[in-house]
Design a protein around this motif. Sequence first.
Motif, PDB file in Angstrom:
ATOM      1  N   GLU A  51     -12.867  -3.747   2.792  1.00  0.00           N
ATOM      2  CA  GLU A  51     -11.430  -3.450   2.714  1.00  0.00           C
ATOM      3  C   GLU A  51     -10.694  -4.651   2.154  1.00  0.00           C
ATOM      4  O   GLU A  51     -10.925  -5.790   2.583  1.00  0.00           O
ATOM      5  CB  GLU A  51     -10.872  -3.088   4.086  1.00  0.00           C
ATOM      6  N   GLU A  76      -6.709  -5.977   0.854  1.00  0.00           N
ATOM      7  CA  GLU A  76      -5.265  -5.703   0.770  1.00  0.00           C
ATOM      8  C   GLU A  76      -4.571  -6.887   0.104  1.00  0.00           C
ATOM      9  O   GLU A  76      -4.893  -8.043   0.373  1.00  0.00           O
ATOM     10  CB  GLU A  76      -4.686  -5.474   2.175  1.00  0.00           C
ATOM     11  N   LYS A 125      -1.117   2.769  -1.708  1.00  0.00           N
ATOM     12  CA  LYS A 125      -0.172   1.827  -2.299  1.00  0.00           C
ATOM     13  C   LYS A 125       1.240   2.138  -1.834  1.00  0.00           C
ATOM     14  O   LYS A 125       1.644   3.303  -1.794  1.00  0.00           O
ATOM     15  CB  LYS A 125      -0.259   1.907  -3.824  1.00  0.00           C
ATOM     16  N   ILE A 154       2.584  -3.250  -1.544  1.00  0.00           N
ATOM     17  CA  ILE A 154       1.288  -3.482  -0.898  1.00  0.00           C
ATOM     18  C   ILE A 154       0.243  -2.540  -1.481  1.00  0.00           C
ATOM     19  O   ILE A 154       0.473  -1.338  -1.613  1.00  0.00           O
ATOM     20  CB  ILE A 154       1.355  -3.269   0.627  1.00  0.00           C
ATOM     21  N   TYR A 155      -0.906  -3.117  -1.804  1.00  0.00           N
ATOM     22  CA  TYR A 155      -2.020  -2.339  -2.368  1.00  0.00           C
ATOM     23  C   TYR A 155      -3.230  -2.508  -1.459  1.00  0.00           C
ATOM     24  O   TYR A 155      -3.581  -3.623  -1.076  1.00  0.00           O
ATOM     25  CB  TYR A 155      -2.337  -2.847  -3.771  1.00  0.00           C
ATOM     26  N   ASN A 156      -3.857  -1.400  -1.099  1.00  0.00           N
ATOM     27  CA  ASN A 156      -5.007  -1.443  -0.207  1.00  0.00           C
ATOM     28  C   ASN A 156      -6.136  -0.574  -0.771  1.00  0.00           C
ATOM     29  O   ASN A 156      -5.907   0.551  -1.194  1.00  0.00           O
ATOM     30  CB  ASN A 156      -4.628  -0.947   1.196  1.00  0.00           C
ATOM     31  N   THR A 177     -10.218   0.587   0.221  1.00  0.00           N
ATOM     32  CA  THR A 177     -11.292   0.575   1.215  1.00  0.00           C
ATOM     33  C   THR A 177     -12.490   1.330   0.671  1.00  0.00           C
ATOM     34  O   THR A 177     -12.396   2.512   0.320  1.00  0.00           O
ATOM     35  CB  THR A 177     -10.837   1.222   2.545  1.00  0.00           C
TER      36      THR A 177
END
Length: 264
Positions: A211, A213, A250, A254-256, A258
């Motif tokens: 993951e 971020e 997104k 913030i961009y995540n 996984t």
Amino acid sequence: MNFKIPERKRKTIKRLYKIALVIIGLVIVIFNDTFGKLEGFVEFIALYFILVFITIAHWLFKQIKSLIRLKNEKAKTELMHLKSQVNPHFFFNMLNNLYGLVDKDSKKAQELILKLSDMMRYSIYDGEKDRVLLSEEIAYLENYIELHKMRYHKAIDIQFNIETNDTNYEIMPLLFIILLENAFKHGVENLRENAYVHITLTAHNSELTFEIENNFDETQDNPETGIGLKNLKRRLELVYPKKHTLTISKTDTIYNATLNIKGL
């Protein structure tokens, strides 16, 4: 002692066998009335059709096997091509930075060259392998992070948390670098302050989760565009079909991403 029939002789035998089947079939059709009353003729016909069935089944099996082999070879070729595209522009950017550092800070330039050479060696040689150890992939990511720390002249909050008791899992090489590279390219590079990249890697019971971020400037390019993610998705489909999930979310800043893989 093993006796192997030469390939040319094998082909001749197969050709004669097929010709014999055709001739026997014609004889049965043409002279059915003549031989039909003979004892054992029905059994002979049954045996003949069994041989025909086996011959057709064998031919179909060979065709299917050939198609599968061609499909696997095509997938392997595509995978090698995708691996070769992983991070050339990163090395290009680093070489440009090195050029500027040689006169300003030769000691720092030497450190960058050593780390960069380690990464290039891994990308070129280990990147061609089908599998590498998780520990090797982690070391590659750590080198990448260290290079970026040396490259940027600003404070970056970088956290890399590893939660596993076994780093000997075997995985596809260059698996996480695109996600990490995107975090720096679309996030850190465009932010003047308060940039962060938080990474968590867990591996337990033959299951792995990566993951990552990061924050980014919403006025800049979209982190989801480009060939990088398409490349990764296709490689995952080829190597881990039905065994992986890649979830991307997104918000404004913030961009995540996984990545989960089961059945290692």
